[in-house]
Design a protein around this motif. Structure first.
Motif, short mmCIF file in Angstrom:
data_model
loop_
_atom_site.label_atom_id
_atom_site.label_comp_id
_atom_site.label_asym_id
_atom_site.label_seq_id
_atom_site.Cartn_x
_atom_site.Cartn_y
_atom_site.Cartn_z
N ALA A 15 -2.19 0.95 5.59
CA ALA A 15 -3.58 0.54 5.66
C ALA A 15 -4.03 0.08 4.28
CB ALA A 15 -4.40 1.70 6.08
N CYS A 16 -4.45 -1.20 4.19
CA CYS A 16 -5.09 -1.64 2.94
C CYS A 16 -6.55 -1.38 3.18
CB CYS A 16 -4.86 -3.11 2.70
SG CYS A 16 -5.73 -3.68 1.26
N LEU A 17 -7.13 -0.53 2.38
CA LEU A 17 -8.38 0.05 2.83
C LEU A 17 -9.51 -0.24 1.88
CD1 LEU A 17 -6.27 3.01 3.68
CD2 LEU A 17 -7.64 1.88 5.37
N ALA A 18 -10.57 -0.73 2.43
CA ALA A 18 -11.71 -1.05 1.59
C ALA A 18 -12.53 0.22 1.37
CB ALA A 18 -12.57 -2.07 2.31
N ALA A 497 -5.68 2.22 -6.66
CA ALA A 497 -5.22 0.87 -6.30
C ALA A 497 -5.95 0.44 -5.05
CB ALA A 497 -3.72 0.87 -6.06
N ALA A 498 -6.06 -0.86 -4.85
CA ALA A 498 -6.75 -1.36 -3.66
C ALA A 498 -6.00 -0.94 -2.40
CB ALA A 498 -6.86 -2.89 -3.72
N ASP A 499 -4.69 -0.78 -2.50
CA ASP A 499 -3.85 -0.41 -1.35
C ASP A 499 -3.07 0.84 -1.73
OD1 ASP A 499 -1.93 -0.15 0.60
OD2 ASP A 499 -1.38 -2.27 0.61
N VAL A 500 -3.15 1.87 -0.91
CA VAL A 500 -2.49 3.14 -1.22
C VAL A 500 -0.97 3.00 -1.25
CG1 VAL A 500 -2.34 3.98 1.17
CG2 VAL A 500 -2.62 5.61 -0.71
N HIS A 501 -0.46 1.92 -0.68
CA HIS A 501 0.99 1.70 -0.71
C HIS A 501 1.46 1.09 -2.03
CE1 HIS A 501 -0.27 1.49 3.55
NE2 HIS A 501 0.81 2.21 3.74
N ALA A 502 0.52 0.80 -2.92
CA ALA A 502 0.87 0.17 -4.20
C ALA A 502 1.87 1.04 -4.95
CB ALA A 502 -0.39 -0.04 -5.04
N HIS A 503 2.81 0.37 -5.61
CA HIS A 503 3.86 1.09 -6.35
C HIS A 503 4.41 0.18 -7.44
CE1 HIS A 503 5.76 -1.15 -3.05
NE2 HIS A 503 6.77 -1.33 -3.88
N ASN A 504 5.12 0.76 -8.37
CA ASN A 504 5.77 -0.01 -9.42
C ASN A 504 7.24 -0.22 -9.05
OD1 ASN A 504 3.38 0.05 -10.82
ND2 ASN A 504 3.95 1.83 -12.08
N SER A 505 7.80 -1.29 -9.58
CA SER A 505 9.21 -1.57 -9.33
C SER A 505 9.76 -2.30 -10.55
CB SER A 505 9.36 -2.45 -8.09
OG SER A 505 8.72 -3.69 -8.32
N PHE A 506 11.07 -2.51 -10.59
CA PHE A 506 11.65 -3.23 -11.73
C PHE A 506 11.01 -4.61 -11.86
CE2 PHE A 506 15.59 -0.62 -10.63
CZ PHE A 506 15.27 0.36 -11.56
N ASP A 507 10.66 -5.26 -10.74
CA ASP A 507 10.07 -6.60 -10.79
C ASP A 507 8.57 -6.58 -11.10
OD1 ASP A 507 12.49 -7.66 -10.18
OD2 ASP A 507 12.14 -7.62 -8.01
N ALA A 508 7.91 -5.52 -10.73
CA ALA A 508 6.45 -5.40 -10.97
C ALA A 508 6.17 -4.02 -11.57
CB ALA A 508 5.69 -5.60 -9.68
N PRO A 509 6.56 -3.82 -12.84
CA PRO A 509 6.50 -2.46 -13.41
C PRO A 509 5.09 -1.95 -13.67
CG PRO A 509 7.26 -4.04 -15.05
CD PRO A 509 7.15 -4.79 -13.77
N ASN A 510 4.10 -2.86 -13.70
CA ASN A 510 2.74 -2.42 -14.04
C ASN A 510 1.77 -2.59 -12.88
OD1 ASN A 510 3.66 -1.92 -16.69
ND2 ASN A 510 3.48 -4.12 -17.11
N ALA A 511 2.27 -2.60 -11.67
CA ALA A 511 1.38 -2.79 -10.52
C ALA A 511 0.37 -1.65 -10.42
CB ALA A 511 2.20 -2.88 -9.24
N VAL A 512 0.79 -0.44 -10.75
CA VAL A 512 -0.13 0.71 -10.74
C VAL A 512 -0.20 1.26 -12.17
CG1 VAL A 512 -0.60 3.00 -9.79
CG2 VAL A 512 0.56 1.28 -8.38
N GLU A 513 -1.38 1.22 -12.72
CA GLU A 513 -1.58 1.71 -14.09
C GLU A 513 -2.95 2.36 -14.20
OE1 GLU A 513 0.44 -0.89 -17.58
OE2 GLU A 513 -1.33 -1.72 -16.64
N PHE A 530 -15.57 8.69 -7.34
CA PHE A 530 -14.11 8.77 -7.26
C PHE A 530 -13.63 7.78 -6.18
CE2 PHE A 530 -15.60 12.86 -8.83
CZ PHE A 530 -14.77 13.05 -9.95
N PRO A 531 -12.80 6.81 -6.57
CA PRO A 531 -12.33 5.85 -5.57
C PRO A 531 -11.44 6.52 -4.53
CG PRO A 531 -11.67 5.19 -7.82
CD PRO A 531 -12.24 6.57 -7.90
N PRO A 532 -11.24 5.86 -3.37
CA PRO A 532 -10.36 6.45 -2.35
C PRO A 532 -8.94 6.60 -2.87
CG PRO A 532 -11.33 4.37 -1.59
CD PRO A 532 -11.77 4.56 -2.99
N ALA A 533 -8.23 7.63 -2.41
CA ALA A 533 -6.81 7.87 -2.74
C ALA A 533 -6.57 7.69 -4.24
CB ALA A 533 -5.92 6.95 -1.94
#
Ligand code: AHR
Length: 543
Positions: A15-18, A497-513, A530-533
């Motif tokens: 769920a990408c959740l507003a 993060a806007a989406d609780v599934h957000a994560h970092n990876s070798f290709d996108a290491p700073n997606a969650v900071e 306090f934002p959600p999640a």
């Protein structure tokens, strides 16, 4: 029916959740006059097992590697780990500890034997994984001195888990002798010097077996109490304070705790900590308790699975208080503390950062919330929990890092550890949080979790409050008050993060900071949304 115990046996066998804004309907009151206990820096400890990609190539890359290293140890990893202020690092297992022969990991690295790692039989290996490398056949390149050097580079204390299932007690004492006997005193001190460390390694924390109810020997608690006594009686300390950790229960198994404490008698005097293990794994919403069937994906999850993993993590509070109560029936003055030396999320296979990373799994904002929820629980019980080790450090379950060949990144869980480090050594103080619960659909039935959870600590005039908002879709505005003290200034760091599934990876290491955020006192109060999640730290300067 497969349980974790039988699974381990077989292995050694949205769920990408507003955000919908809410008006202020929560209140957090911090009570500096009600101290709970000092927050042991060891609550921020880690766990490293010879399992999949944790040691090879997560930590150990070898001195001749093109990957930047310090004496064979991956430099990017120790640099980032050191910044998060680790307490202790537990090694070499886990279940591997009760297979490991410490004598294989000393002496010239070129001469060390190659051994089968029992994890080679795990049903959780990805299909495309190569099963002929160091992840399956242990080359013993990271032995005792290399492990302790890794700890020193990261400014962490070593915590060694000794083999109780398949080595005699004498080898336990000799391993301590190798580590701690004075320079020039014994044959093993000379061996250590030849391995590069003339001075004692001063290893204080020693685990006496691991999961002795399962992979550590299938003991009854009474049998294990006898073994614990035999292994720990009359062990020379070599001037170092030895802190022995006994193998404690699997989750809510109070019979193990009661059986052990009833039988242990005087050997409790040589026990410093009693180890509890608790993984958050069953996301099935109560549909099954089967170890393989109950696990779900680390990345693809719906609202029910999100809340179910947090529900499992939130059991930590009752596990601590219930085992503590049973321990107190015998250990009335609570001399022995709890050591939660394995905790974290455990998902189904499928999101490994590379195929050989057995039990490797992605780490999303859900795992960051789980981390904050758990660390806050430990801090609220700072009088009981003396150490806790997230399982495991790199390329595995609930990891802080992914590292493969020359690629490296930190996970959202890492950011929570780094944020919460501000609590270390401070006094945990009682904090009352009043917020609407979050509700969700659990297999057709209504279920609830706390809306906000957190803890606070005080050192001098600096107060640190950490809070998780468990709601997937609702931000929560709260009034924050410090009883009896004016707030001078405050600043926040928020991981969201806007989406609780957000994560970092070798290709996108700073997606969650994490991001810094200004917080302005309104009179004697702070008001913060306090934002959600999300996970939030607020540092408050008091008058
Ligand atoms: O962390 C993975 C395994 O889980 C450990 O080896 C064992 O102690 C636990 O059951």
């Amino acid at each position: 029916m497969l349980t974790r115990r039988t699974f381990l046996h077989s292995a050694a066998g949205a769920a990408c959740l507003a955000a919908r804004a809410q008006s202020t309907d929560a209140r957090i009151e911090i009570l500096p006059s009600e101290p709970i206990g000092r927050i042991a820096p060891e609550i921020y400890s880690h766990f490293v097992e010879h399992l999949g990609g944790v040691v090879y190539d997560g930590i150990w890359v070898g001195e001749n590697s093109a990957v930047p290293n310090v004496g064979g140890i991956r430099k990017s990893l120790v640099d980032a780990l050191a910044r998060s202020k680790p307490g202790a690092i537990r090694w070499p297992g886990g279940c591997y500890a009760d297979q490991y022969d410490w004598r294989d990991g000393i002496g010239s690295r070129a001469q060390r034997p190659r051994r089968t790692n029992f994890w080679v039989d795990s049903p959780e290996w990805p299909k495309n994984a190569r099963r002929d490398g160091p992840q399956a056949y242990e080359p013993n390149q990271m032995g005792t001195v290399e492990f302790v050097r890794f700890c020193r580079l990261a400014s962490a204390q070593p915590y060694i888990a000794a083999n109780l299932r398949s080595l005699p007690a004498q080898e336990f004492w000799r391993w301590i002798e190798y580590c701690n006997s004075p320079a020039g005193s014994t044959t093993l001190a000379a061996r250590r010097a030849a391995d590069g460390d003339p001075q004692p390694l001063n290893v204080r924390f020693w685990g006496v077996g691991n999961e002795s109810w399962g992979c550590g020997g299938n003991f009854t608690p009474e049998e294990y109490a006898t073994e614990f006594r035999r292994y720990t009686a009359w062990v020379p300390g070599y001037g170092a304070r030895l802190s022995f950790v006994g193998s404690g229960p699997n989750g809510g198994d109070l019979n193990w705790t009661r059986g052990f404490f009833d039988k242990a008698g005087a050997s409790l005097n040589s026990m410093w900590g009693f180890a509890l293990h608790h993984y958050s794994w069953n996301a099935s919403g109560g549909r099954t308790t089967d170890w393989m069937a109950g696990k779900r994906d680390a990345l693809r999850f719906d609202a029910e699975q999100y809340y179910e993993i947090l529900r499992e993590a939130n059991l930590m509070e009752s596990l601590i208080t219930s085992h503590w109560g049973v321990m107190g029936e015998v250990d009335r003055r609570h001399r022995v503390k709890l050591v939660v030396d394995e905790w974290g999320a455990w998902y189904a296979p499928g999101t490994e950062p590379f195929p050989e990373a057995l039990l490797g799994q992605q780490s999303t904002m859900r795992d960051a919330v789980l981390t904050g929820l758990t660390l806050d629980t430990f801090q609220r019980h700072a009088d009981k929990v003396a150490m806790a080790n997230a399982a495991q450090l790199v390329n595995c379950l609930h990891s802080l890092f992914f590292a493969h060949e020359d690629k490296f990144c930190v996970t959202p869980t890492y950011h929570v550890f780094a944020m919460y480090a501000a609590h270390q050594g401070a006094q945990s103080i009682r904090t009352m949080i009043s917020a609407p619960q979050v509700g969700y659909n659990r297999n057709g039935q209504p279920a609830t979790l706390p809306g906000l959870a957190g803890s606070a600590s005080l050192e001098g005039k600096r107060l640190v409050l950490t809070v998780t908002n468990l709601s997937l879709d609702q931000s929560r505005e709260a009034e924050i008050a410090v009883r009896g003290t004016a707030i001078q200034s405050a600043k926040a760091v928020v991981l969201a993060a806007a989406d609780v599934h957000a994560h970092n990876s070798f290709d996108a290491p700073n997606a969650v900071e994490p991001k810094e955020q200004a917080v302005s006192p309104r009179g004697s109060l702070l008001v913060h949304r306090f934002p959600p999640a999300s996970v939030t730290k607020i540092e408050i300067a008091t008058a």
